[in-house]
Scaffold this motif. Structure first.
Motif, PDB file in Angstrom:
ATOM      1  N   LYS A  86       0.840  -1.212   0.000  1.00 53.56           N
ATOM      2  CA  LYS A  86       0.000   0.000   0.000  1.00 53.56           C
ATOM      3  C   LYS A  86       0.869   1.254   0.000  1.00 53.56           C
ATOM      4  CE  LYS A  86      -3.255   2.536   2.792  1.00 53.56           C
ATOM      5  NZ  LYS A  86      -3.609   2.792   4.155  1.00 53.56           N
ATOM      6  N   ASP A  87       1.917   1.254   0.804  1.00 53.08           N
ATOM      7  CA  ASP A  87       2.818   2.417   0.853  1.00 53.08           C
ATOM      8  C   ASP A  87       3.506   2.645  -0.490  1.00 53.08           C
ATOM      9  OD1 ASP A  87       2.132   2.887   3.462  1.00 53.08           O
ATOM     10  OD2 ASP A  87       3.948   1.981   4.314  1.00 53.08           O
ATOM     11  N   LEU A  88       3.916   1.560  -1.139  1.00 53.21           N
ATOM     12  CA  LEU A  88       4.549   1.706  -2.455  1.00 53.21           C
ATOM     13  C   LEU A  88       3.589   2.345  -3.459  1.00 53.21           C
ATOM     14  CD1 LEU A  88       6.559  -1.609  -2.874  1.00 53.21           C
ATOM     15  CD2 LEU A  88       7.475   0.693  -2.878  1.00 53.21           C
ATOM     16  N   TRP A  89       2.369   1.819  -3.535  1.00 53.38           N
ATOM     17  CA  TRP A  89       1.399   2.351  -4.485  1.00 53.38           C
ATOM     18  C   TRP A  89       1.038   3.803  -4.153  1.00 53.38           C
ATOM     19  CZ3 TRP A  89      -0.366   0.708  -9.036  1.00 53.38           C
ATOM     20  CH2 TRP A  89      -0.131  -0.617  -9.383  1.00 53.38           C
ATOM     21  N   THR A  90       0.803   4.075  -2.885  1.00 53.33           N
ATOM     22  CA  THR A  90       0.417   5.425  -2.489  1.00 53.33           C
ATOM     23  C   THR A  90       1.504   6.434  -2.832  1.00 53.33           C
ATOM     24  OG1 THR A  90      -0.874   4.514  -0.668  1.00 53.33           O
ATOM     25  CG2 THR A  90      -0.323   6.847  -0.540  1.00 53.33           C
ATOM     26  N   ASN A  91       2.728   6.123  -2.465  1.00 55.10           N
ATOM     27  CA  ASN A  91       3.820   7.055  -2.738  1.00 55.10           C
ATOM     28  C   ASN A  91       4.131   7.148  -4.228  1.00 55.10           C
ATOM     29  OD1 ASN A  91       4.318   8.024  -0.141  1.00 55.10           O
ATOM     30  ND2 ASN A  91       5.428   6.173   0.380  1.00 55.10           N
ATOM     31  N   ALA A  92       3.908   6.079  -4.965  1.00 61.81           N
ATOM     32  CA  ALA A  92       4.109   6.154  -6.413  1.00 61.81           C
ATOM     33  C   ALA A  92       3.112   7.126  -7.038  1.00 61.81           C
ATOM     34  CB  ALA A  92       3.983   4.770  -7.039  1.00 61.81           C
ATOM     35  N   PHE A  93       1.860   7.058  -6.612  1.00 62.57           N
ATOM     36  CA  PHE A  93       0.872   7.990  -7.167  1.00 62.57           C
ATOM     37  C   PHE A  93       1.135   9.427  -6.723  1.00 62.57           C
ATOM     38  CE2 PHE A  93      -1.773   4.218  -8.069  1.00 62.57           C
ATOM     39  CZ  PHE A  93      -2.041   4.493  -9.398  1.00 62.57           C
ATOM     40  N   ILE A  94       1.581   9.607  -5.498  1.00 63.81           N
ATOM     41  CA  ILE A  94       1.953  10.948  -5.041  1.00 63.81           C
ATOM     42  C   ILE A  94       3.114  11.472  -5.889  1.00 63.81           C
ATOM     43  CG2 ILE A  94       2.976  12.241  -3.119  1.00 63.81           C
ATOM     44  CD1 ILE A  94       1.343  10.427  -1.248  1.00 63.81           C
ATOM     45  N   GLY A  95       4.102  10.610  -6.141  1.00 72.51           N
ATOM     46  CA  GLY A  95       5.233  10.996  -6.986  1.00 72.51           C
ATOM     47  C   GLY A  95       4.805  11.301  -8.405  1.00 72.51           C
ATOM     48  N   MET A 152       6.840   9.052 -10.362  1.00 74.21           N
ATOM     49  CA  MET A 152       6.361   7.768  -9.840  1.00 74.21           C
ATOM     50  C   MET A 152       7.521   6.829  -9.553  1.00 74.21           C
ATOM     51  SD  MET A 152       3.008   6.919 -12.111  1.00 74.21           S
ATOM     52  CE  MET A 152       2.045   5.932 -10.988  1.00 74.21           C
ATOM     53  N   PHE A 153       8.443   6.760 -10.480  1.00 72.16           N
ATOM     54  CA  PHE A 153       9.588   5.865 -10.315  1.00 72.16           C
ATOM     55  C   PHE A 153      10.415   6.258  -9.093  1.00 72.16           C
ATOM     56  CE2 PHE A 153      14.109   5.066 -11.149  1.00 72.16           C
ATOM     57  CZ  PHE A 153      14.093   3.679 -11.162  1.00 72.16           C
ATOM     58  N   LEU A 154      10.760   7.536  -8.997  1.00 77.43           N
ATOM     59  CA  LEU A 154      11.613   7.978  -7.896  1.00 77.43           C
ATOM     60  C   LEU A 154      10.946   7.798  -6.532  1.00 77.43           C
ATOM     61  CD1 LEU A 154      13.232  11.189  -9.419  1.00 77.43           C
ATOM     62  CD2 LEU A 154      14.266   8.939  -9.096  1.00 77.43           C
ATOM     63  N   PHE A 155       9.671   8.136  -6.434  1.00 79.48           N
ATOM     64  CA  PHE A 155       8.988   7.990  -5.149  1.00 79.48           C
ATOM     65  C   PHE A 155       8.827   6.517  -4.776  1.00 79.48           C
ATOM     66  CE2 PHE A 155       6.857  12.032  -3.615  1.00 79.48           C
ATOM     67  CZ  PHE A 155       7.728  12.870  -4.282  1.00 79.48           C
ATOM     68  N   ALA A 156       8.502   5.666  -5.737  1.00 78.81           N
ATOM     69  CA  ALA A 156       8.333   4.239  -5.440  1.00 78.81           C
ATOM     70  C   ALA A 156       9.660   3.598  -5.043  1.00 78.81           C
ATOM     71  CB  ALA A 156       7.735   3.517  -6.649  1.00 78.81           C
ATOM     72  N   VAL A 157      10.738   3.950  -5.735  1.00 83.38           N
ATOM     73  CA  VAL A 157      12.044   3.383  -5.402  1.00 83.38           C
ATOM     74  C   VAL A 157      12.491   3.839  -4.017  1.00 83.38           C
ATOM     75  CG1 VAL A 157      14.503   3.492  -6.000  1.00 83.38           C
ATOM     76  CG2 VAL A 157      12.826   3.002  -7.753  1.00 83.38           C
ATOM     77  N   SER A 158      12.299   5.116  -3.720  1.00 82.92           N
ATOM     78  CA  SER A 158      12.721   5.595  -2.404  1.00 82.92           C
ATOM     79  C   SER A 158      11.886   4.954  -1.293  1.00 82.92           C
ATOM     80  CB  SER A 158      12.643   7.118  -2.332  1.00 82.92           C
ATOM     81  OG  SER A 158      11.308   7.545  -2.447  1.00 82.92           O
ATOM     82  N   THR A 159      10.600   4.752  -1.525  1.00 79.82           N
ATOM     83  CA  THR A 159       9.762   4.078  -0.525  1.00 79.82           C
ATOM     84  C   THR A 159      10.194   2.628  -0.354  1.00 79.82           C
ATOM     85  OG1 THR A 159       7.902   5.499  -1.098  1.00 79.82           O
ATOM     86  CG2 THR A 159       7.398   3.477   0.091  1.00 79.82           C
ATOM     87  N   GLY A 160      10.473   1.966  -1.448  1.00 83.05           N
ATOM     88  CA  GLY A 160      10.917   0.575  -1.362  1.00 83.05           C
ATOM     89  C   GLY A 160      12.222   0.443  -0.597  1.00 83.05           C
ATOM     90  N   LYS A 161      13.138   1.351  -0.839  1.00 83.84           N
ATOM     91  CA  LYS A 161      14.416   1.300  -0.120  1.00 83.84           C
ATOM     92  C   LYS A 161      14.244   1.614   1.359  1.00 83.84           C
ATOM     93  CE  LYS A 161      17.489   2.203  -3.965  1.00 83.84           C
ATOM     94  NZ  LYS A 161      18.523   1.227  -3.884  1.00 83.84           N
ATOM     95  N   GLU A 162      13.282   2.467   1.691  1.00 86.22           N
ATOM     96  CA  GLU A 162      13.039   2.791   3.092  1.00 86.22           C
ATOM     97  C   GLU A 162      12.362   1.648   3.839  1.00 86.22           C
ATOM     98  OE1 GLU A 162      10.727   6.336   3.247  1.00 86.22           O
ATOM     99  OE2 GLU A 162      12.316   7.588   2.416  1.00 86.22           O
TER     100      GLU A 162
END
Length: 160
Positions: free
Chosen positions: A19-28, A73-83
């Protein structure tokens, strides 16, 4: 690994990370699309003031907005995944092979175990080793290599 091996907490952790990945990807995506729009508008102003000579139209606007959205989307999803990957480490270990099962046995231990179980005929092994060495040495002395490339020497066929 199936879902049967996971506990309820593990499944909740997976759902939260997803859920966090999808949410942050859409925000990005939103931030990226907005940034693309702002940059395209800034480029139009720069063109009006003569600082830029490129033509800007609907196609460049779509490129800026969609490209910025995809990048965001890519940058926000990658940063969330790494976190959040640290939350998944315990789940990665579920169903993993125990550490000792993947270790390779070395050649000497295998031979010692085979000798103890009398599955290995040492005399036959020595004969095969001597025969293999003799055939390799014959090949080297005749100018052949270890493979079928004829050692770089090609033979002329006898023509009748």
């Amino acid at each position: 690994m199936s879902r049967d091996h996971l506990t309820k907490d593990d499944l909740q952790t997976l759902a939260k990370v997803r859920k966090d990945l999808w949410t942050n990807a859409f925000i990005g995506g939103g931030f990226g699309a907005g940034s693309g729009l702002v940059l395209h508008t800034g480029a139009q102003w720069a063109r009006r003031f003569g600082l830029m000579n490129a033509k800007l139209n609907r196609n460049t606007l779509m490129l800026s907005v969609l490209g910025g959205g995809a990048l965001g989307m890519f940058l926000f999803a990658v940063s969330t995944g790494k976190e959040e990957v640290h939350l998944l480490h315990p789940i990665f270990q579920v169903g993993a092979v125990p550490p000792g099962e993947l270790d390779r046995q070395d050649y000497r231990n295998t031979i010692i175990q085979a000798e103890k179980s009398e599955e290995l005929d040492v005399q036959k092994l020595q004969e095969r080793r001597i025969t293999r060495r003799r055939s390799l040495m014959d090949g080297f002395q005749k100018g052949h290599g270890l493979n079928d490339s004829h050692g770089g020497h090609w033979f002329k066929e006898n023509q009748k």
